[in-house]
Each structure stands twice: as C-alpha cells, then as structure tokens.
Design a protein around this motif. Structure first.
Motif, PDB file in Angstrom:
ATOM      1  N   THR A 192       0.856  -1.099   0.114  1.00  0.00           N
ATOM      2  CA  THR A 192       0.067   0.004  -0.102  1.00  0.00           C
ATOM      3  C   THR A 192       0.769   1.282   0.025  1.00  0.00           C
ATOM      4  O   THR A 192       0.404   2.324  -0.459  1.00  0.00           O
ATOM      5  N   GLY A 193       2.070   0.865   0.473  1.00  0.00           N
ATOM      6  CA  GLY A 193       3.001   2.294   0.398  1.00  0.00           C
ATOM      7  C   GLY A 193       3.867   2.536  -0.791  1.00  0.00           C
ATOM      8  O   GLY A 193       4.697   3.515  -0.727  1.00  0.00           O
ATOM      9  N   GLY A 194       3.686   1.643  -1.763  1.00  0.00           N
ATOM     10  CA  GLY A 194       4.230   1.731  -3.056  1.00  0.00           C
ATOM     11  C   GLY A 194       5.653   1.568  -3.079  1.00  0.00           C
ATOM     12  O   GLY A 194       6.205   0.765  -2.173  1.00  0.00           O
ATOM     13  N   ARG A 229      -7.513  -1.276  -3.033  1.00  0.00           N
ATOM     14  CA  ARG A 229      -7.203  -0.109  -2.204  1.00  0.00           C
ATOM     15  C   ARG A 229      -7.093   1.040  -2.626  1.00  0.00           C
ATOM     16  O   ARG A 229      -6.053   1.137  -3.478  1.00  0.00           O
ATOM     17  N   PRO A 230      -7.577   2.351  -2.295  1.00  0.00           N
ATOM     18  CA  PRO A 230      -7.296   3.502  -3.227  1.00  0.00           C
ATOM     19  C   PRO A 230      -5.804   3.966  -2.749  1.00  0.00           C
ATOM     20  O   PRO A 230      -5.204   3.735  -1.731  1.00  0.00           O
ATOM     21  N   LEU A 231      -5.300   4.615  -3.708  1.00  0.00           N
ATOM     22  CA  LEU A 231      -3.850   5.293  -3.426  1.00  0.00           C
ATOM     23  C   LEU A 231      -4.022   6.398  -2.393  1.00  0.00           C
ATOM     24  O   LEU A 231      -4.975   7.069  -2.125  1.00  0.00           O
ATOM     25  N   PRO A 232      -2.933   6.445  -1.701  1.00  0.00           N
ATOM     26  CA  PRO A 232      -2.921   7.362  -0.525  1.00  0.00           C
ATOM     27  C   PRO A 232      -2.734   8.731  -1.075  1.00  0.00           C
ATOM     28  O   PRO A 232      -2.176   9.016  -2.241  1.00  0.00           O
ATOM     29  N   ARG A 233      -2.944   9.890  -0.713  1.00  0.00           N
ATOM     30  CA  ARG A 233      -2.452  11.203  -0.938  1.00  0.00           C
ATOM     31  C   ARG A 233      -1.322  11.253  -1.075  1.00  0.00           C
ATOM     32  O   ARG A 233      -0.393  10.662  -0.237  1.00  0.00           O
ATOM     33  N   GLY A 266       2.109  11.958   4.339  1.00  0.00           N
ATOM     34  CA  GLY A 266       2.437  11.496   5.999  1.00  0.00           C
ATOM     35  C   GLY A 266       2.583  10.302   6.048  1.00  0.00           C
ATOM     36  O   GLY A 266       3.903   9.734   5.619  1.00  0.00           O
ATOM     37  N   ASP A 267       1.718   9.400   6.613  1.00  0.00           N
ATOM     38  CA  ASP A 267       2.020   8.078   7.123  1.00  0.00           C
ATOM     39  C   ASP A 267       1.474   7.270   6.244  1.00  0.00           C
ATOM     40  O   ASP A 267       1.374   5.833   6.442  1.00  0.00           O
ATOM     41  N   GLY A 268       0.648   7.689   5.037  1.00  0.00           N
ATOM     42  CA  GLY A 268       0.185   6.991   4.042  1.00  0.00           C
ATOM     43  C   GLY A 268      -1.415   6.294   4.482  1.00  0.00           C
ATOM     44  O   GLY A 268      -1.795   5.556   3.871  1.00  0.00           O
ATOM     45  N   SER A 269      -1.922   6.971   5.539  1.00  0.00           N
ATOM     46  CA  SER A 269      -3.096   6.380   6.051  1.00  0.00           C
ATOM     47  C   SER A 269      -4.180   6.840   5.427  1.00  0.00           C
ATOM     48  O   SER A 269      -5.402   6.403   5.877  1.00  0.00           O
ATOM     49  N   VAL A 270      -3.922   8.157   4.827  1.00  0.00           N
ATOM     50  CA  VAL A 270      -5.282   8.715   4.364  1.00  0.00           C
ATOM     51  C   VAL A 270      -5.351   8.687   2.824  1.00  0.00           C
ATOM     52  O   VAL A 270      -4.388   8.987   1.988  1.00  0.00           O
ATOM     53  N   ALA A 271      -6.510   8.024   2.456  1.00  0.00           N
ATOM     54  CA  ALA A 271      -6.640   7.523   0.965  1.00  0.00           C
ATOM     55  C   ALA A 271      -7.162   8.846   0.280  1.00  0.00           C
ATOM     56  O   ALA A 271      -7.773   9.652   0.869  1.00  0.00           O
ATOM     57  N   GLU A 272      -7.023   8.779  -1.010  1.00  0.00           N
ATOM     58  CA  GLU A 272      -7.623   9.904  -1.892  1.00  0.00           C
ATOM     59  C   GLU A 272      -8.178   9.199  -3.047  1.00  0.00           C
ATOM     60  O   GLU A 272      -7.449   8.748  -4.082  1.00  0.00           O
ATOM     61  N   THR A 330      -8.215   3.046  -9.697  1.00  0.00           N
ATOM     62  CA  THR A 330      -7.885   4.087 -10.889  1.00  0.00           C
ATOM     63  C   THR A 330      -8.136   3.324 -12.219  1.00  0.00           C
ATOM     64  O   THR A 330      -7.912   2.094 -12.036  1.00  0.00           O
ATOM     65  N   PRO A 331      -8.315   3.851 -13.302  1.00  0.00           N
ATOM     66  CA  PRO A 331      -8.698   3.268 -14.636  1.00  0.00           C
ATOM     67  C   PRO A 331      -7.116   3.046 -15.226  1.00  0.00           C
ATOM     68  O   PRO A 331      -6.018   3.667 -14.896  1.00  0.00           O
TER      69      PRO A 331
END
Length: 362
Positions: free
Chosen positions: A52-54, A160-164, A178-184, A231-232
C-alpha cells in the motif's frame, strides 16, 4: 535485431556494464529513476513490488538527467562495448500533475519537453514511459517459478485506493502522504478522462520528440487489469495500443512492447498483436518475459517455461523487418550466491541462442 540489457539506477557501474556485455548484450536500457529511494528495498536488483505504501520516494537523482551526465553515461557504456539505446520512465516527481491533471501540469509539460530535448541532444534515440495513475501495483513475490525460484505473481486486483501524495506507485509529496493512512479515492476518474489526459500529453510532446530525433515508447499497463487501486488503466488490451498510436500518428509515438504484460491480458491474442504492431513499424523495443496465466491470476516464469512461444514471436518480428532491441526485462531469482545475475544470465543465453537458431542477424 539487437540484444539489450536493462539496468536500474544503482546498476550504472562498470561491474554491471561488464556483466551485461559478458552476457552478450550490445545495447542498454537505463532507468534513471531510483524506484526504491527511501524504502527498505533500496538497492535491490529486482524491480520492486511495493504494498500500500508503493515503491519509494520520487524526485531523487535529478542530476542524472543533465546533458553532461547523459553524455558521460554514454561514454562509460561505450568504453565497455555497449550502446545506450533507451531511457525508461520519467520521474513521477516531474509529471504527477500531468497524470493527475493538476495545477502544475503546464510547468511540468514544459519540463518534460526540455527532458526530451536533452535526451535527443545526447543522441539517445528512445524514451520509454508508462502513462498510469497507479503504476505497477497488485503484485507479490514468492517461489512461483520452476524449482521454487522466486518470481512475481498477481493473485487478485488491489482495490485499495492510493494514499494522498502518491501516483505511479511512488510518493511525490511527502507532506501530503504523511504516514500513508489517508486515502485519496480517484474512482471518479473515468477511462475516457484518462485517455483525454494522455492525448493532450502526446499532442504536446510528440512534436518535440520528432524535432529532437527521439522516439517516445509507451509501456502497456502492468498488470493489465481495467482498474487497479481504484484508478482506470489505459492499455489493458492489445487493441488499445492502436488507439494510443492513432491518437497522434508519428514514428515518435511508438511502443515499448512488453510481451509478458500482453500475454497477461485477459483479451486478445499475443501473436496477432506482435504481427499487427511490428507490421506498422510501431515497436520501439521489446521486453522478453514469460508468464503463466492471465489477470487477475498469473505468475512470471523462466523464459523457457511459460505460455509464450518466443520462437514464434521472433519469426513474426523477423518477417516484419523489426531490427530493434530485445531485452530480458526481469527474470526469476535463482538459488545461488548471485540470484539476480544467474536469472538474467539464463534469460540472456536463451535469447542469444534463440536468435542464432533462427538465423537472425545481430
């Protein structure tokens, strides 16, 4: 045809150049982006998988893109008997708002135009890219290849959506991330909208590439699912490559033809695709990688054991007059003191023997 070798940013050293040449390579594709910067995988020889953190943090190593650095790199490779044929991938930090259609799009397009001009001035003929929001995601590693060799697989689509602050599977804005916890969530972005962004990108950049003598080369979506991480995707079927090259017809609008990715596609025929695009002269260079299965479940294999008949591929390329570069992309890690080197040497030996057996001129 030319036998090439791909080198990540940390591999731009004499030892790796000599290894590539000893494996039979005459040409090289380099990655100037440090995909694993700031991550626990930093310096790994295999392409990262990420969670999830890329992969890592974008924007490091920008000095590698200067004309002076590119010319020095060409000289260093030439001293070892290698030709710098292509650079693969823009740095996400340099085009995130082109992908996202954000407020910095115009200044980032201006920067990419300068990048293309510099690449042309350095005499490097190909610049590969992947127009993607999520990037290479939804993959895992394990003992999936013959004999329990470590390789890459996909078992399901990552929803799972990408984080901001993340695009192309890399962090471009540490503060937003940030800590990757907030999705965008970007579920509102449609395929048509992403194609609109790509078309605008090509309309501006292809004329610059033409003037610079550079061929842009688009990689298909890997893995080729219709949507990944909310995402597409653009090129998740072979026929969508035609839509891409028809958007701005030009020799400078070409294809980075990844056989493994195309074989993973749920629809379409690999060999028809090779014939279709080789006949048009649209293929800039080819990734040789074998797989078994299709999205959403497949795994990468040794080059001689998967679903792809590479002898058939080479015959099609030869019949259509393709004289570009073939590279082994990535390969399974073998059980020894140098897992990556052994896997790549096996793939290189297979490609060289295949071309020789087919009577292909190199």
């Amino acid at each position: 045809m030319k036998v090439g070798f791909g080198l990540y940013s940390h591999m731009l050293t004499k030892d790796f150049y000599r290894f590539a040449r000893q494996c039979g390579a005459t040409h090289v594709v380099v990655h100037l982006v440090d995909y694993t910067a700031g991550s626990s995988a930093s310096g790994a020889n295999q392409q990262p998988v990420g969670d999830t953190g890329g992969w890592g943090v974008a924007g490091t190593g920008r000095e590698r893109w200067s004309l002076e650095s590119l010319l020095r790199l060409k000289r260093e490779l030439a001293e070892e008997g290698l030709t710098l044929e292509a650079i693969e991938n823009f740095d996400p930090a340099d085009w995130y708002d082109i992908l996202l259609d954000g407020p910095h799009r115009e200044e980032q397009m201006t920067h990419l135009k300068k990048v293309v001009q510099t690449v042309g001035e350095a005499g490097i003929p190909i610049l590969g890219y992947n127009f993607s929001l999520a990037g290479v995601a939804s993959r895992t590693t394990g003992p999936f290849a013959r004999g329990g060799a470590q390789s890459v697989a996909m078992t399901e689509v990552d929803e799972r959506p990408l984080p901001r602050g993340m695009v192309w599977n890399m962090v471009y804005d540490r503060e937003a991330y940030g800590d990757g916890s907030v999705a965008e969530p970007r579920a509102t972005v449609s395929h048509d909208e992403l194609w609109r962004r790509l078309t605008g990108f090509l309309e501006e950049l292809v004329p610059v590439a033409e003037a610079a003598g550079v061929r842009l080369a688009a990689h298909p979506d890997d893995p080729p699912a219709a949507r990944v991480r909310g995402t597409p995707r653009l090129v998740y079927r072979p026929d969508l490559y035609q839509k891409l090259i028809d958007a701005v017809p030009s020799r400078s609008n070409g294809l980075e033809f990844c056989l493994g990715t195309i074989a993973e596609m749920a629809d379409g025929d690999l060999y028809d695709a090779v014939d279709t695009y080789a006949r048009q002269g649209a293929i800039a260079y080819v990734h040789f990688r074998n797989v078994h299965g299709k999205v959403p479940q497949y795994h990468e294999t040794f080059i001689d054991e998967g679903d792809i008949d590479f002898s058939r591929v080479v015959r099609i390329l030869e019949r259509n007059g393709f004289d570009g570069m073939l590279i082994p992309d990535h390969a399974p890690d073998m059980t020894c003191d140098a897992p990556w080197h052994a896997g790549m040497a096996f793939a290189m030996g297979y490609i060289s023997a295949l071309l020789q057996s087919q009577g292909v001129k190199r």
